[in-house]
Design an enzyme around this catalytic site. Structure first.
Site, PDB file in Angstrom:
ATOM      1  N   LYS A 129      -4.214 -63.391   9.963  1.00  0.00           N
ATOM      2  CA  LYS A 129      -5.439 -63.110   9.248  1.00  0.00           C
ATOM      3  C   LYS A 129      -6.483 -63.456  10.313  1.00  0.00           C
ATOM      4  O   LYS A 129      -6.383 -64.034  11.106  1.00  0.00           O
ATOM      5  CB  LYS A 129      -5.575 -64.063   7.953  1.00  0.00           C
ATOM      6  CG  LYS A 129      -4.288 -63.709   6.829  1.00  0.00           C
ATOM      7  CD  LYS A 129      -4.315 -64.497   5.651  1.00  0.00           C
ATOM      8  CE  LYS A 129      -5.835 -64.750   5.022  1.00  0.00           C
ATOM      9  NZ  LYS A 129      -6.436 -63.476   4.530  1.00  0.00           N
ATOM     10  N   ARG A 131      -8.857 -60.654  11.102  1.00  0.00           N
ATOM     11  CA  ARG A 131      -9.453 -59.697  11.970  1.00  0.00           C
ATOM     12  C   ARG A 131     -10.805 -59.227  11.283  1.00  0.00           C
ATOM     13  O   ARG A 131     -11.690 -58.555  11.964  1.00  0.00           O
ATOM     14  CB  ARG A 131      -8.422 -58.669  12.047  1.00  0.00           C
ATOM     15  CG  ARG A 131      -7.518 -58.739  12.891  1.00  0.00           C
ATOM     16  CD  ARG A 131      -6.427 -57.608  13.217  1.00  0.00           C
ATOM     17  NE  ARG A 131      -5.159 -58.072  13.562  1.00  0.00           N
ATOM     18  CZ  ARG A 131      -3.836 -57.730  13.589  1.00  0.00           C
ATOM     19  NH1 ARG A 131      -3.869 -56.455  12.497  1.00  0.00           N
ATOM     20  NH2 ARG A 131      -2.826 -58.124  14.102  1.00  0.00           N
ATOM     21  N   GLU A 138     -10.869 -68.930   4.980  1.00  0.00           N
ATOM     22  CA  GLU A 138      -9.635 -68.525   4.375  1.00  0.00           C
ATOM     23  C   GLU A 138      -8.439 -69.625   4.485  1.00  0.00           C
ATOM     24  O   GLU A 138      -8.193 -69.746   3.399  1.00  0.00           O
ATOM     25  CB  GLU A 138      -9.364 -67.313   4.805  1.00  0.00           C
ATOM     26  CG  GLU A 138     -10.001 -65.966   4.792  1.00  0.00           C
ATOM     27  CD  GLU A 138      -9.760 -64.733   5.208  1.00  0.00           C
ATOM     28  OE1 GLU A 138     -10.191 -63.751   4.869  1.00  0.00           O
ATOM     29  OE2 GLU A 138      -9.005 -64.804   6.211  1.00  0.00           O
TER      30      GLU A 138
END
Length: 266
Positions: A129, A131, A138
Protein backbone atom coordinates in the site's frame (compact mmCIF):
# COMPACT_ATOMS: atom_id res chain seq x y z
CA UNK A 1 -7.94 -12.81 -17.17
CA UNK A 2 -11.31 -13.26 -15.40
CA UNK A 3 -11.16 -14.90 -11.99
CA UNK A 4 -13.36 -17.82 -10.88
CA UNK A 5 -16.45 -16.62 -9.07
CA UNK A 6 -16.98 -18.23 -5.67
CA UNK A 7 -19.51 -15.62 -4.52
CA UNK A 8 -21.45 -14.54 -7.60
CA UNK A 9 -24.68 -13.75 -5.72
CA UNK A 10 -22.83 -11.35 -3.45
CA UNK A 11 -21.22 -9.66 -6.43
CA UNK A 12 -24.57 -9.27 -8.18
CA UNK A 13 -26.09 -7.60 -5.12
CA UNK A 14 -23.09 -5.29 -4.76
CA UNK A 15 -23.21 -4.45 -8.46
CA UNK A 16 -26.89 -3.51 -8.28
CA UNK A 17 -26.33 -1.35 -5.20
CA UNK A 18 -23.44 0.32 -7.01
CA UNK A 19 -25.86 1.37 -9.73
CA UNK A 20 -24.50 -0.95 -12.42
CA UNK A 21 -27.13 -2.53 -14.69
CA UNK A 22 -27.05 -6.32 -14.77
CA UNK A 23 -28.02 -8.59 -17.66
CA UNK A 24 -30.44 -11.40 -16.88
CA UNK A 25 -27.87 -14.20 -16.94
CA UNK A 26 -24.52 -13.14 -15.50
CA UNK A 27 -22.23 -10.30 -14.54
CA UNK A 28 -19.67 -11.49 -17.09
CA UNK A 29 -21.86 -10.25 -19.96
CA UNK A 30 -21.28 -6.68 -18.85
CA UNK A 31 -18.35 -4.62 -20.02
CA UNK A 32 -16.93 -3.52 -16.69
CA UNK A 33 -14.26 -0.88 -16.28
CA UNK A 34 -11.61 -1.14 -13.59
CA UNK A 35 -13.46 1.56 -11.65
CA UNK A 36 -16.69 -0.47 -11.86
CA UNK A 37 -14.88 -3.44 -10.31
CA UNK A 38 -13.48 -1.23 -7.54
CA UNK A 39 -16.97 0.10 -6.81
CA UNK A 40 -18.49 -3.39 -6.61
CA UNK A 41 -15.77 -4.52 -4.17
CA UNK A 42 -16.20 -1.37 -2.09
CA UNK A 43 -19.96 -1.78 -1.81
CA UNK A 44 -19.51 -5.40 -0.74
CA UNK A 45 -17.04 -4.33 1.97
CA UNK A 46 -19.49 -1.79 3.38
CA UNK A 47 -21.89 -4.68 4.09
CA UNK A 48 -19.56 -5.58 6.99
CA UNK A 49 -20.33 -2.30 8.76
CA UNK A 50 -22.80 -2.17 11.65
CA UNK A 51 -24.26 0.84 13.40
CA UNK A 52 -22.22 2.07 16.35
CA UNK A 53 -18.86 1.10 14.87
CA UNK A 54 -15.62 3.05 14.88
CA UNK A 55 -14.38 2.87 11.30
CA UNK A 56 -11.00 3.33 9.67
CA UNK A 57 -11.60 5.21 6.42
CA UNK A 58 -9.05 4.35 3.75
CA UNK A 59 -7.47 6.48 1.06
CA UNK A 60 -7.40 6.09 -2.71
CA UNK A 61 -9.69 5.51 -5.66
CA UNK A 62 -11.15 2.24 -4.33
CA UNK A 63 -11.61 3.39 -0.73
CA UNK A 64 -13.30 6.55 -2.00
CA UNK A 65 -16.24 4.45 -3.21
CA UNK A 66 -16.58 2.89 0.25
CA UNK A 67 -16.55 6.26 1.98
CA UNK A 68 -19.16 7.58 -0.46
CA UNK A 69 -21.34 4.56 0.30
CA UNK A 70 -20.99 5.02 4.06
CA UNK A 71 -22.08 8.65 3.72
CA UNK A 72 -25.12 7.63 1.68
CA UNK A 73 -26.20 4.96 4.18
CA UNK A 74 -25.88 7.47 7.02
CA UNK A 75 -28.09 9.95 5.16
CA UNK A 76 -30.64 7.21 4.53
CA UNK A 77 -30.65 6.23 8.21
CA UNK A 78 -29.48 2.69 7.43
CA UNK A 79 -26.34 3.29 9.49
CA UNK A 80 -26.26 5.24 12.76
CA UNK A 81 -23.73 6.33 15.39
CA UNK A 82 -20.75 5.79 13.12
CA UNK A 83 -17.39 7.37 13.95
CA UNK A 84 -14.80 7.56 11.18
CA UNK A 85 -11.03 7.84 11.51
CA UNK A 86 -9.59 9.02 8.17
CA UNK A 87 -6.18 7.88 6.95
CA UNK A 88 -5.33 11.06 5.02
CA UNK A 89 -6.20 14.71 4.69
CA UNK A 90 -7.98 13.92 1.42
CA UNK A 91 -10.20 11.30 3.04
CA UNK A 92 -10.81 13.67 5.98
CA UNK A 93 -12.15 16.29 3.57
CA UNK A 94 -14.27 13.75 1.69
CA UNK A 95 -15.81 12.37 4.89
CA UNK A 96 -16.58 15.86 6.20
CA UNK A 97 -18.34 16.73 2.94
CA UNK A 98 -20.51 13.62 3.36
CA UNK A 99 -21.43 14.37 6.96
CA UNK A 100 -19.54 11.42 8.46
CA UNK A 101 -18.64 12.12 12.11
CA UNK A 102 -14.87 12.00 12.56
CA UNK A 103 -12.40 11.39 15.36
CA UNK A 104 -8.85 10.06 15.80
CA UNK A 105 -6.84 7.30 17.45
CA UNK A 106 -6.19 9.43 20.52
CA UNK A 107 -9.92 9.35 21.31
CA UNK A 108 -10.61 5.88 19.84
CA UNK A 109 -7.49 3.71 20.19
CA UNK A 110 -9.41 0.58 19.15
CA UNK A 111 -11.02 0.58 15.70
CA UNK A 112 -13.81 -1.92 14.97
CA UNK A 113 -13.35 -2.13 11.22
CA UNK A 114 -11.18 -0.53 8.56
CA UNK A 115 -11.87 -0.58 4.82
CA UNK A 116 -9.14 0.30 2.35
CA UNK A 117 -7.70 -0.59 -1.03
CA UNK A 118 -4.29 -2.06 -1.82
CA UNK A 119 -1.75 -1.83 -4.61
CA UNK A 120 -0.74 -5.48 -4.43
CA UNK A 121 -2.11 -8.59 -2.70
CA UNK A 122 -0.03 -11.76 -2.54
CA UNK A 123 -1.42 -15.32 -2.04
CA UNK A 124 -1.03 -14.98 1.75
CA UNK A 125 -3.00 -11.69 1.86
CA UNK A 126 0.10 -9.60 2.47
CA UNK A 127 -0.22 -6.19 0.86
CA UNK A 128 1.64 -3.33 -0.74
CA UNK A 129 0.00 0.00 0.00
CA UNK A 130 1.04 3.62 -0.25
CA UNK A 131 1.27 4.39 -3.96
CA UNK A 132 -1.24 7.10 -3.07
CA UNK A 133 1.17 8.40 -0.44
CA UNK A 134 -0.77 7.68 2.77
CA UNK A 135 0.99 4.54 4.00
CA UNK A 136 2.00 5.83 7.45
CA UNK A 137 -1.45 6.95 8.59
CA UNK A 138 -3.03 3.91 6.91
CA UNK A 139 -0.75 1.57 8.84
CA UNK A 140 -1.42 3.37 12.13
CA UNK A 141 -5.21 3.18 11.76
CA UNK A 142 -5.40 -0.26 10.18
CA UNK A 143 -2.94 -1.65 12.71
CA UNK A 144 -5.36 -0.62 15.48
CA UNK A 145 -8.45 -2.29 14.01
CA UNK A 146 -10.15 -5.55 14.98
CA UNK A 147 -11.02 -6.32 11.35
CA UNK A 148 -9.32 -4.99 8.21
CA UNK A 149 -11.24 -5.47 4.97
CA UNK A 150 -9.23 -4.87 1.82
CA UNK A 151 -10.96 -4.11 -1.49
CA UNK A 152 -9.23 -4.59 -4.84
CA UNK A 153 -9.85 -5.45 -8.45
CA UNK A 154 -8.20 -8.56 -9.85
CA UNK A 155 -5.32 -6.59 -11.42
CA UNK A 156 -3.84 -6.13 -7.93
CA UNK A 157 -3.20 -9.85 -7.37
CA UNK A 158 0.50 -10.82 -7.52
CA UNK A 159 2.54 -13.96 -6.95
CA UNK A 160 4.86 -12.18 -4.55
CA UNK A 161 5.23 -8.73 -3.00
CA UNK A 162 6.79 -6.48 -5.63
CA UNK A 163 5.62 -8.84 -8.36
CA UNK A 164 3.75 -6.13 -10.28
CA UNK A 165 7.02 -4.38 -11.06
CA UNK A 166 5.49 -1.21 -9.63
CA UNK A 167 6.52 0.77 -6.58
CA UNK A 168 6.85 -0.46 -3.02
CA UNK A 169 6.93 2.88 -1.19
CA UNK A 170 9.04 3.80 1.80
CA UNK A 171 8.35 7.04 3.67
CA UNK A 172 11.57 8.79 4.72
CA UNK A 173 12.49 12.07 6.36
CA UNK A 174 13.69 14.80 4.02
CA UNK A 175 17.10 15.14 5.66
CA UNK A 176 19.73 13.37 3.52
CA UNK A 177 17.11 11.42 1.60
CA UNK A 178 19.65 10.45 -1.07
CA UNK A 179 21.74 8.70 1.56
CA UNK A 180 18.65 6.83 2.80
CA UNK A 181 17.63 5.90 -0.77
CA UNK A 182 21.10 4.51 -1.42
CA UNK A 183 20.97 2.35 1.70
CA UNK A 184 17.54 1.02 0.73
CA UNK A 185 18.69 0.14 -2.76
CA UNK A 186 21.80 -1.62 -1.45
CA UNK A 187 19.69 -3.55 1.04
CA UNK A 188 17.86 -5.33 -1.80
CA UNK A 189 20.66 -5.41 -4.35
CA UNK A 190 20.19 -9.16 -4.91
CA UNK A 191 16.57 -8.54 -5.92
CA UNK A 192 17.60 -6.01 -8.58
CA UNK A 193 16.20 -3.13 -6.54
CA UNK A 194 16.07 0.39 -7.94
CA UNK A 195 15.22 3.21 -5.52
CA UNK A 196 13.66 6.43 -6.87
CA UNK A 197 12.45 9.59 -5.17
CA UNK A 198 8.76 10.14 -5.88
CA UNK A 199 8.22 13.44 -7.69
CA UNK A 200 5.34 15.48 -9.06
CA UNK A 201 4.76 17.67 -12.10
CA UNK A 202 6.94 18.84 -14.96
CA UNK A 203 9.44 20.36 -12.53
CA UNK A 204 9.77 16.98 -10.78
CA UNK A 205 9.32 18.49 -7.35
CA UNK A 206 9.56 15.93 -4.52
CA UNK A 207 6.22 14.51 -3.41
CA UNK A 208 5.57 15.46 0.22
CA UNK A 209 3.33 13.30 2.39
CA UNK A 210 0.68 14.57 4.82
CA UNK A 211 3.37 14.14 7.48
CA UNK A 212 5.91 16.35 5.71
CA UNK A 213 8.12 13.49 4.54
CA UNK A 214 9.39 12.20 1.18
CA UNK A 215 8.69 8.82 -0.42
CA UNK A 216 11.35 6.56 -1.91
CA UNK A 217 9.75 4.08 -4.33
CA UNK A 218 11.49 0.70 -4.52
CA UNK A 219 11.21 -1.37 -7.70
CA UNK A 220 12.13 -5.06 -7.58
CA UNK A 221 13.05 -7.44 -10.39
CA UNK A 222 12.83 -10.50 -8.14
CA UNK A 223 11.21 -11.53 -4.88
CA UNK A 224 12.74 -10.02 -1.73
CA UNK A 225 12.16 -13.28 0.18
CA UNK A 226 11.16 -13.26 3.84
CA UNK A 227 8.90 -10.22 4.21
CA UNK A 228 9.25 -9.92 7.97
CA UNK A 229 13.03 -9.97 7.70
CA UNK A 230 12.84 -7.39 4.91
CA UNK A 231 10.55 -5.23 7.04
CA UNK A 232 12.92 -5.34 10.01
CA UNK A 233 15.89 -4.44 7.79
CA UNK A 234 14.09 -1.45 6.28
CA UNK A 235 12.92 -0.09 9.62
CA UNK A 236 16.42 -0.35 11.09
CA UNK A 237 17.71 2.23 8.60
CA UNK A 238 17.90 5.64 10.28
CA UNK A 239 15.82 8.09 8.26
CA UNK A 240 13.11 5.59 7.39
CA UNK A 241 9.71 6.41 8.87
CA UNK A 242 7.60 3.50 7.54
CA UNK A 243 7.27 1.17 4.55
CA UNK A 244 4.33 0.08 2.43
CA UNK A 245 4.35 -3.64 3.17
CA UNK A 246 1.30 -4.55 5.25
CA UNK A 247 2.24 -8.00 6.53
CA UNK A 248 -0.37 -10.23 8.24
CA UNK A 249 -2.73 -7.27 8.67
CA UNK A 250 -5.62 -7.97 6.29
CA UNK A 251 -8.36 -10.18 7.76
CA UNK A 252 -10.52 -10.18 4.61
CA UNK A 253 -9.71 -9.38 0.99
CA UNK A 254 -12.54 -8.78 -1.49
CA UNK A 255 -11.44 -9.20 -5.10
CA UNK A 256 -13.71 -7.99 -7.89
CA UNK A 257 -13.28 -9.48 -11.36
CA UNK A 258 -15.28 -9.74 -14.55
CA UNK A 259 -17.00 -12.90 -13.30
CA UNK A 260 -17.90 -11.59 -9.87
CA UNK A 261 -16.38 -11.43 -6.38
CA UNK A 262 -14.01 -13.63 -4.48
CA UNK A 263 -13.94 -13.12 -0.70
CA UNK A 264 -10.75 -14.37 0.93
CA UNK A 265 -10.59 -14.65 4.72
CA UNK A 266 -7.68 -15.40 7.03
Amino acid sequence: MPIPCAHFIASEKAAMEAGLPLPSSSLSQLILTQDDLKKIAAYKAVEYIESGMVLGLGTGSTAKHAVDRIGKLLRQGKLKDIVGIPTSKKTHEQALSLGIPLSDLDSHPVVDLAIDGADEVDPYLNLVKGRGGSLLREKMVEGACKKFVVIVDESKLVNYIGGSGLAMPVEVIQFCWKFTASRLQNLFQESGCVAKLRTLGEKAEPYVTDNGNYIIDLYFKQSIGDLKAASDSILQIAGVVEHGMFIDMATTVIVAGELGLIVKNK
